[in-house]
Design a protein around this motif. Structure first.
Motif, PDB file in Angstrom:
ATOM      1  N   VAL A 134      32.802  39.220  51.570  1.00 52.41           N
ATOM      2  CA  VAL A 134      33.933  39.492  52.458  1.00 52.41           C
ATOM      3  C   VAL A 134      35.170  38.742  51.986  1.00 52.41           C
ATOM      4  CG1 VAL A 134      34.824  39.195  54.800  1.00 52.41           C
ATOM      5  CG2 VAL A 134      32.471  39.986  54.440  1.00 52.41           C
ATOM      6  N   GLN A 145      36.713  40.284  48.828  1.00 51.30           N
ATOM      7  CA  GLN A 145      37.270  41.626  48.987  1.00 51.30           C
ATOM      8  C   GLN A 145      38.641  41.633  49.662  1.00 51.30           C
ATOM      9  OE1 GLN A 145      34.162  43.678  51.102  1.00 51.30           O
ATOM     10  NE2 GLN A 145      32.929  44.016  49.250  1.00 51.30           N
ATOM     11  N   SER A 146      39.039  40.493  50.190  1.00 53.80           N
ATOM     12  CA  SER A 146      40.317  40.455  50.921  1.00 53.80           C
ATOM     13  C   SER A 146      41.448  39.892  50.067  1.00 53.80           C
ATOM     14  CB  SER A 146      40.162  39.603  52.190  1.00 53.80           C
ATOM     15  OG  SER A 146      39.744  38.276  51.854  1.00 53.80           O
ATOM     16  N   SER A 147      41.374  40.160  48.762  1.00 53.25           N
ATOM     17  CA  SER A 147      42.352  39.587  47.836  1.00 53.25           C
ATOM     18  C   SER A 147      43.763  40.136  48.046  1.00 53.25           C
ATOM     19  CB  SER A 147      41.911  39.822  46.395  1.00 53.25           C
ATOM     20  OG  SER A 147      41.785  41.211  46.136  1.00 53.25           O
ATOM     21  N   GLU A 148      43.883  41.355  48.568  1.00 53.42           N
ATOM     22  CA  GLU A 148      45.211  41.966  48.722  1.00 53.42           C
ATOM     23  C   GLU A 148      46.068  41.201  49.721  1.00 53.42           C
ATOM     24  OE1 GLU A 148      44.836  46.050  49.706  1.00 53.42           O
ATOM     25  OE2 GLU A 148      43.986  46.650  47.782  1.00 53.42           O
ATOM     26  N   THR A 149      45.442  40.623  50.737  1.00 52.62           N
ATOM     27  CA  THR A 149      46.199  39.906  51.773  1.00 52.62           C
ATOM     28  C   THR A 149      46.207  38.399  51.529  1.00 52.62           C
ATOM     29  OG1 THR A 149      44.198  39.761  53.155  1.00 52.62           O
ATOM     30  CG2 THR A 149      45.651  41.674  53.477  1.00 52.62           C
ATOM     31  N   ARG A 150      45.722  37.980  50.384  1.00 54.53           N
ATOM     32  CA  ARG A 150      45.608  36.545  50.132  1.00 54.53           C
ATOM     33  C   ARG A 150      46.977  35.925  49.836  1.00 54.53           C
ATOM     34  NH1 ARG A 150      40.918  35.334  49.784  1.00 54.53           N
ATOM     35  NH2 ARG A 150      40.146  36.875  48.304  1.00 54.53           N
TER      36      ARG A 150
END
Length: 550
Positions: free
Chosen positions: A253, A256-261
């Motif tokens: 999880v 997978q949230s690298s775009e909003t990091r």
């Protein structure tokens, strides 16, 4: 060795440095004390162990069981004492010494020697690094030992050298951040894994440290094999750093949230970015450091592209089973393709591709004989002509982003004690030192990974001798580098340029060609010392100087 009318010379080379370090840390006397060496032995356990270390660090492509031959052209009286001869170092002498080391406790004996060495040199340990490797056994037969009596079992297991035909044992080691000096070792059976053994090693190490009344300051670093709920709860008294396995749900999880990091830049590492989070994995409050690296992104791009191409080749290969079939309608063809894609293919076989354009060919069937121009076909069937698999660009990009990152975890919640830069440094740089230690032990010039012993207890003891070789090597390297900097001196590297951080392997090579001359069997002179060699010997201190009479 040369001999002319009562004059002979023997090769001393760099072995005086090895003997000097052994002498400084009191290796022989400590081993004799810990093993309660039998006074009736002509060669004590400590002397026999030192002889094996000299052989191991001789770098002459000789395995340890050839020790008598190794010492045939060496000044044994200088290195081991005037009462010792090369012929004394026979298989019985060395074998019984290995037995004595085993009886005294492999891990315990090594730990005591390492502690004494660190105390002697005043070395401050700031972090400890745990890892394991496997060693192959080349003996033709294997005499059963049995874990029930404290001996390892030689087994076939995962082997990085792909030599699954050979039995092996696993070697676990804790090393210091300073030059990768080994602190603790534990040989285990060949089918054991790091995941099960890491907590066992750390608990054994903590027990030894407690007996020695030593504190375990600093951080303990390991790879992802340590990171399980059970393991973390077993070592909750330590400050640990571990890589988080990518296959656990929480890590998936997070990655997978690298775009909003919200990436932040390390102060000391320009090619790395990070985001810090908190986690309670395993019921333990901890910090997670999600790290992106430029090198990992490059590797990820190559790797994922390779997987995409391989998947496409596999899809094209599997779809061929539908190309030879006939259907009554175009819709049935499309249903067959969709059914194959949605039901027969595993998720892992279609991670990066979606169904695209489907081409269908109509096959007209006529009766026998020559048909007229306006003849109407009796039947029309349909065959699959082509399936175009479209790359899922979004999924591919997401997977590349995931593979460009990794996660480090720690239970040290004090950011003033463990900054993000130091955190990365401990894993990225310092952790490599234990791996370099393994590479040293497996170096073809070292020849200690070619083990021909058949008794498990002697293999266990020999693994300790291997670790002692690494200990002496790293101590010598620590000392020469420290002395060069403190006295602002240098030695030439392979390109004749002055350096202050030589490897000990190179220092050993610089000492090649030093001989001891005997006249009528009596030592007279040390020959062939040049300016660089004398400088090195003086920097190594009084104990080393005594072997070269400098």
């Amino acid at each position: 060795m040369e001999e002319i009318q009562g004059i002979e010379t023997k090769n001393l080379d760099h072995l005086g440095i090895v003997s000097g370090v052994c002498q400084e840390i009191g290796l022989v006397s400590l081993i004799d004390k810990l093993t309660k060496s039998d006074e009736q032995r002509n060669v004590s356990v400590g002397i026999a162990t030192k002889a094996m270390i000299l052989n191991g660090l001789g770098f002459y492509n000789r395995t340890l069981y050839l020790t008598p031959k190794f010492f045939r052209d060496k000044p044994v009286d200088v290195l081991l004492g005037p009462e010792i001869a090369a012929t004394d170092l026979n298989s019985h002498c060395l074998g019984t010494a290995l037995d004595a080391l085993y009886e005294a406790g492999i891990s315990s004996v090594f730990h005591n020697i390492s502690l004494q060495a660190i105390s002697t040199y005043g070395i401050e340990i700031k972090s400890r690094h745990l890892d394991g490797t496997s060693f192959m056994v080349h003996g033709e037969k294997y005499k059963e030992g049995g874990e029930a009596i404290g001996q390892i079992e030689l087994k076939r297991g995962y082997n990085k050298q792909k030599r699954n035909d050979l039995l092996q044992f696993v070697f676990e080691m804790i090393s210091a951040n300073v030059e990768g000096i080994p602190l603790f070792i534990k040989p285990v059976s060949g089918n054991k894994t790091d995941k099960t053994e890491f907590p066992e090693v750390l608990e054994a190490y903590m027990e030894q440290m407690s007996k020695s009344k030593e504190s375990i300051a600093g951080h303990t670093v390991a790879d992802s094999a340590l990171y399980t709920k059970k393991n973390l709860n077993r070592i909750d008294s330590l400050l640990w750093i571990s890589r988080v396995p990518e296959n656990i749900k929480e890590a998936k999880v997070a990655l997978q949230s690298s775009e909003t990091r919200e990436w932040k830049q390390f102060e000391e590492e320009a090619d790395y970015k990070y985001e810090e989070q908190q986690s309670t994995y395993g019921g333990i409050t901890q910090r997670w450091l999600i790290i992106w690296s430029k090198a990992a992104a490059h590797r990820s791009n190559i790797t994922v592209n390779k997987w995409v191409n391989k998947e496409k080749e596999n899809l094209d290969k599997q779809i061929k089973s539908l190309l030879t079939k006939s259907y009554e309608s175009e819709e049935l063809v499309r249903q067959a393709v969709r059914g194959w894609y949605n039901k027969k293919l595993k998720k892992s076989e279609k991670r990066y591709h979606n169904l695209g354009r489907i081409e269908i060919k109509a096959i007209k069937h006529y009766g026998r004989g020559r048909r007229k121009a306006d003849a109407v076909p009796k039947k029309i069937t349909y065959e699959l002509q082509l399936v175009d698999f479209e790359e899922d660009k979004e999924r591919i990009a997401a997977h590349k982003a995931e593979k460009s990152q990794f996660i480090l975890a720690t239970n040290d919640m004090d950011s003033s004690n463990l900054s993000v830069d130091y955190w990365l440094h401990l894993y990225k740089n310092e952790q490599q030192k234990v791996e370099r230690g393994f590479r040293f032990l497996k170096d073809p010039m070292f020849l200690l990974d070619h083990i021909f012993l058949e008794l498990p207890r002697r293999i266990m003891a020999l693994s300790m001798v291997m670790a002692l070789c690494l200990l002496i090597y790293t101590l010598a390297q620590y000392k020469i580098r420290k002395a060069l900097k403190e006295e602002n001196k240098t030695v030439p590297n392979q390109l004749k340029k002055p350096i202050q951080n030589p490897t000990m392997r190179w220092v050993f090579q610089l000492l090649n060609g030093i001989h001891v001359m005997y006249v009528d069997g009596v030592k007279k002179y040390v020959l062939n010392l040049d300016e660089v060699q004398i400088r090195i010997i003086k920097l190594m201190g009084a104990a080393t100087q005594s072997y070269y009479t400098v």
